[in-house]
Design an enzyme around this catalytic site. Sequence first.
Site, PDB file in Angstrom:
ATOM      1  N   GLY A   1       0.828  -1.200   0.000  1.00  0.00           N
ATOM      2  CA  GLY A   1       0.000   0.000   0.000  1.00  0.00           C
ATOM      3  C   GLY A   1       0.860   1.246   0.000  1.00  0.00           C
ATOM      4  O   GLY A   1       2.063   1.193   0.272  1.00  0.00           O
TER       5      GLY A   1
ATOM      6  N   GLY B   1       0.795   5.623   1.027  1.00  0.00           N
ATOM      7  CA  GLY B   1       0.112   6.675   1.760  1.00  0.00           C
ATOM      8  C   GLY B   1       0.781   8.011   1.538  1.00  0.00           C
ATOM      9  O   GLY B   1       1.595   8.176   0.623  1.00  0.00           O
TER      10      GLY B   1
ATOM     11  N   MET C   1       3.061   9.669   3.165  1.00  0.00           N
ATOM     12  CA  MET C   1       4.493   9.855   3.398  1.00  0.00           C
ATOM     13  C   MET C   1       5.353   8.758   2.788  1.00  0.00           C
ATOM     14  O   MET C   1       6.572   8.901   2.739  1.00  0.00           O
ATOM     15  CB  MET C   1       4.783   9.942   4.900  1.00  0.00           C
ATOM     16  CG  MET C   1       4.274  11.207   5.542  1.00  0.00           C
ATOM     17  SD  MET C   1       4.936  11.442   7.212  1.00  0.00           S
ATOM     18  CE  MET C   1       6.666  11.744   6.862  1.00  0.00           C
ATOM     19  N   GLY C   2       4.757   7.676   2.371  1.00  0.00           N
ATOM     20  CA  GLY C   2       5.585   6.609   1.824  1.00  0.00           C
ATOM     21  C   GLY C   2       4.784   5.385   1.441  1.00  0.00           C
ATOM     22  O   GLY C   2       3.557   5.427   1.336  1.00  0.00           O
TER      23      GLY C   2
ATOM     24  N   VAL D   1       4.442   0.879   1.770  1.00  0.00           N
ATOM     25  CA  VAL D   1       4.714  -0.295   2.600  1.00  0.00           C
ATOM     26  C   VAL D   1       4.841  -1.518   1.694  1.00  0.00           C
ATOM     27  O   VAL D   1       3.996  -1.750   0.825  1.00  0.00           O
ATOM     28  CB  VAL D   1       3.596  -0.517   3.636  1.00  0.00           C
ATOM     29  CG1 VAL D   1       3.894  -1.756   4.473  1.00  0.00           C
ATOM     30  CG2 VAL D   1       3.445   0.700   4.527  1.00  0.00           C
TER      31      VAL D   1
ATOM     32  N   LYS E   1       8.337  -0.138   5.666  1.00  0.00           N
ATOM     33  CA  LYS E   1       7.763   1.150   5.301  1.00  0.00           C
ATOM     34  C   LYS E   1       8.899   2.058   4.838  1.00  0.00           C
ATOM     35  O   LYS E   1       9.870   2.269   5.571  1.00  0.00           O
ATOM     36  CB  LYS E   1       7.040   1.769   6.499  1.00  0.00           C
ATOM     37  CG  LYS E   1       6.206   2.996   6.160  1.00  0.00           C
ATOM     38  CD  LYS E   1       5.352   3.375   7.361  1.00  0.00           C
ATOM     39  CE  LYS E   1       4.421   4.514   7.043  1.00  0.00           C
ATOM     40  NZ  LYS E   1       3.537   4.833   8.187  1.00  0.00           N
TER      41      LYS E   1
ATOM     42  N   ASP F   1      -3.486   9.882  16.845  1.00  0.00           N
ATOM     43  CA  ASP F   1      -4.210   9.577  15.607  1.00  0.00           C
ATOM     44  C   ASP F   1      -4.909   8.227  15.739  1.00  0.00           C
ATOM     45  O   ASP F   1      -4.911   7.416  14.818  1.00  0.00           O
ATOM     46  CB  ASP F   1      -3.263   9.578  14.409  1.00  0.00           C
ATOM     47  CG  ASP F   1      -4.006   9.637  13.070  1.00  0.00           C
ATOM     48  OD1 ASP F   1      -5.182  10.065  13.067  1.00  0.00           O
ATOM     49  OD2 ASP F   1      -3.430   9.248  12.039  1.00  0.00           O
TER      50      ASP F   1
END
Length: 434
Positions: free
Chosen positions: A49, A51, A53-54, A56, A71, A166
């Site tokens: 996946g 996201g 910021m980076g 995985v 990650k 979060d």
Amino acid sequence: MSEPIAKTQPIDAGAQTVRPAEPDAGTPRVDRRLGELLKGTYTLERLLGAGGMGSVYLAQHALIRKKVAIKILAPEYATRPELKERFLREARAAAAVDHDGVIEIHDFGETADGAAFFVMEYLEGEDLAAVIQREAPLPWPRVRDIAVQLCRALQAAHDRGIVHRDMKPGNCFRLVRDGRDVVKVLDFGIAKLQNPDEGVGQALTRTGMIFGTPEYMSPEQAQGLRHDHRVDIYAVGVILFELLTGKPPFIADTFMGLLNKHMFDAPPRPRDIAPHADIPAAAEAVVLKALQKDPDLRFQTMDELAAALVAVDAGVAPEIVPETLRAKPVRGAPMQFRGADAPPRPTLPETTAPAFPAPFAPPPRRLNLALVAGLAGAVLAAGALVLFTQQDPSDRPEATGPKEHVSVADASELLPLPPAPLRRGRRPRPTCCR
């Protein structure tokens, strides 16, 4: 990690979850990182996946053949030290919490092109967001067991001075072991370190910055105020509400609309939202206490919340302390102009008083008309601008969530200025007519 890890990237108000660009027709998409060997040990096998910021990846240890999740910070952030530090802080924060309910961090390093990465345990399962979407409302015993596990994991983090900030269903990963739910807390990317020590790192955020996911933000977090571990207690209260009813307590069309509801609106009662879910009265009380606006009125520790969850089966309910909600700023209040030598506008503290206290009672309609005519002449003579206000779209009935079930007096923080007294013997001269 398994596929749902793509949903667990930490976000803030300005972050976006990125979707990989669609390849040209007939052109297969190639990820150049696949097959890459990191630190001479980990071989990247598959993208799980991506996201904000980076990304995985599923990887395998070259020697012991163990599967791990890696990650990797996005290349465009590799040259920004503050984002690189925030990325590595996620690994440090999670590694600092020695608890089965928190994801394990095994290693970290940099790729050949300078992108930071860290290695974590590979989990096969799904996040709670998927469970809620498919199965909610969940029965109370199952909700209790899941929530108690979250409380234990977060208490371990709080004991280390780490606030997650979060917490949401997407950051709670569910495994099935021996036929029961096992939950692990993920993504400490925006964690706040209240008592930083050597080896963990300093917190990168400060008062006035807003981080998190709006559906799960506490009122103090939504305002960018100084906050502590009790923001996690509020967020778990929202998760509890969602597990029990299938819906979050507040819904709005916009980011700011959600923040306003967390700050100003009372949450509905879970049993009113899901009347057929068989929610115990004591369980509802636990949820509403966790969602109190004032952090001093919530449970003060995760251990307290866990104990209250366990006590529900004995019919023991926590006390919900009545609190005065802050009023939303008045929209569309009449504008008035005053000279530079006029006394300063009085301010009103938080109160449950009517919207117009006695000293500022609205004048009779007849006097208002004369006053408006006089002010219109002054505005035209000075060439001032006329400002128009409009309703916030997040306050439309169709854009908001369930109706609140706690009556609150309509207090006002922003009152119109009192009308200026008319001078005797002089009447305002009309400047126009219809």
